[in-house]
Design an enzyme around this catalytic site. Structure first.
Site, short mmCIF file in Angstrom:
data_model
loop_
_atom_site.label_atom_id
_atom_site.label_comp_id
_atom_site.label_asym_id
_atom_site.label_seq_id
_atom_site.Cartn_x
_atom_site.Cartn_y
_atom_site.Cartn_z
N HIS A 1 0.80 -1.22 0.00
CA HIS A 1 0.00 0.00 0.00
C HIS A 1 0.84 1.28 0.00
CE1 HIS A 1 -3.45 -2.49 0.23
NE2 HIS A 1 -3.59 -2.58 1.54
N HIS B 1 -9.66 2.05 0.81
CA HIS B 1 -9.58 0.91 1.71
C HIS B 1 -10.66 0.96 2.79
CE1 HIS B 1 -7.59 -2.42 3.72
NE2 HIS B 1 -6.64 -2.43 2.81
N GLU C 1 -11.49 -3.70 -2.83
CA GLU C 1 -10.62 -2.63 -3.34
C GLU C 1 -10.48 -2.75 -4.85
OE1 GLU C 1 -7.00 -2.96 -0.70
OE2 GLU C 1 -8.38 -4.39 0.18
#
Ligand code: BGC
Length: 382
Positions: free
Chosen positions: A138, A209, A347
């Site tokens: 991420h 997220h 996602e």
């Protein structure tokens, strides 16, 4: 046909969904929305002030932090009209800074993992911070989820968030100018538009997220939620959750969500991939691929509250994460402890580790080109 029924079908059609996918749901009331509200939400250690913005329209209300672009709260009515916050989070800033597993946050520069924190672009190797076992997750240890965004109202029910990521930030080349627009449409659908440009060749893969629990955060597990995913294939992973490169059929595996099924039905199957993820933590290869307008990707329904959500996207992938690493150590917004399986993330994205996987759709962004991606969450009840 009633106005509400027409609205949901119109919204579904805009999202490329069929009326059947909208499933006879009751849509939320339309409306023009009220002016975005802004309030203080604490300060960072260096004194930077963080604000919380509220927008509402068509029966949906969201609260957004300038820190991480975090959706701190997403309120929806159930089938009897009772509201609940259906997204996991915290009631104050500090835990978002110190403890958050990306609750509600914008993710960048790269959603999900890059193997061993390395990739090569145009012959140059780049090294990223490794923050998840041997891999970079991420966007690194201080990704977009931990940056303060500039937030400006964009009409009654829309916010524009901008952030300029300097050249070399978290190891990524190029200055990346990012613009994310959060909009509640007339029917209360939540639309996210991403845009980015760069001054040097780079890679980009942006996502959101949000951890969803349609029964309300802190109300328990999501294993009875029914999930459908428009994907015939998924990307199997190794034991560090890096894709092997294969696009495997979902048929005959726990990953077959082509017909909606309860999330818990196959989550205890002793399948190698379920064991690697400690549940579902996989990228699904959406059948529609990269599209010009949002196409149906997933549908989620909670039989208890009657709340449902359809997700449509222009992206080719969808990471379904069943909240496996929630471990009872975090206290959420309403004071309840979050445990494994108390929420799920859906996602929309390009595939994990794409910079190292020549056969995956490319995530390279070059100067003069604009990165664009749209995801629409349509809500209703049944
Ligand atoms: C990943 C999980 C990770 C989680 C972080 C998800 O997108 O797929 O593996 O643990 O984010 O909270």
């Amino acid at each position: 046909m009633s106005t509400t029924r027409r609205t949901v079908i119109a919204t579904a059609a805009a999202a490329g969904l069929t009326a059947a996918a909208a499933g006879g749901a009751q849509a939320h009331r339309g409306g023009s929305g009220s002016a975005p509200r802004r309030e203080p939400f604490g300060s960072l250690a260096d004194g930077t002030k963080v604000e919380r913005w509220t927008i509402s329209r068509g029966g949906t209300r969201i609260k957004v932090l300038s820190y991480g672009g975090i959706v701190q709260s997403l309120e929806l009515p159930d089938r009897t009209g009772r509201y609940a916050n259906v997204s996991l989070g915290f009631d104050s800033l500090d835990p978002y800074v110190s403890d958050s597993p990306y609750f509600g946050a914008l993710i960048g520069r790269f959603g999900n993992r890059i193997a061993k924190g390395k990739f090569t672009l145009d012959g140059t190797e780049y090294t990223l911070p490794v923050n998840d076992g041997p891999n970079s997750l991420h966007g690194g240890d201080k990704g977009f989820d931990k940056r303060v965004w500039n937030v400006t109202p964009n009409g009654p029910a829309s916010l524009v968030l901008t952030y300029t990521s300097p050249d070399g930030e978290m190891g990524y080349p190029g200055t990346l100018d990012v613009k994310v627009t959060y909009t509640l449409t007339a029917s209360g659908a939540f639309q996210i538009d991403y845009e980015a440009t760069t001054d040097a060749p780079t890679v980009a893969n942006l996502t959101s997220h949000i951890y969803f629990n349609l029964a309300g955060e802190g109300s328990g597990g999501i294993y009875d939620h029914r999930l459908g995913i428009a994907a015939t294939r998924f990307t199997p992973v190794n034991d560090t959750l890096i894709p092997t490169g294969e696009l495997a059929p979902v048929a005959g595996t726990p990953f077959d969500f082509r017909q909606p099924k309860p999330i818990g039905r196959d989550i205890r199957e002793s399948h190698e991939q379920v064991l690697y993820g400690q549940g579902f933590d996989h990228n699904f290869v959406l059948d529609k691929g990269i599209t010009g307008k949002p196409e149906q990707a997933a549908t989620l329904y909670d039989p208890l509250s009657g709340r449902r959500m359809d997700i449509a996207t222009t992206e080719p992938g969808l990471q379904f994460y069943s909240g496996n690493f929630l471990d009872g150590t975090l206290t959420g917004t309403s004071g309840k402890v979050y445990r494994q399986g108390d929420a799920l993330c859906l996602e929309t994205q390009h595939f994990p580790d794409s910079p190292n996987q020549p056969d995956f759709p490319s995530t390279v962004l070059r100067p003069g080109k604009t990165y664009r991606s749209t995801t629409l969450h349509t809500f209703g009840t049944r």
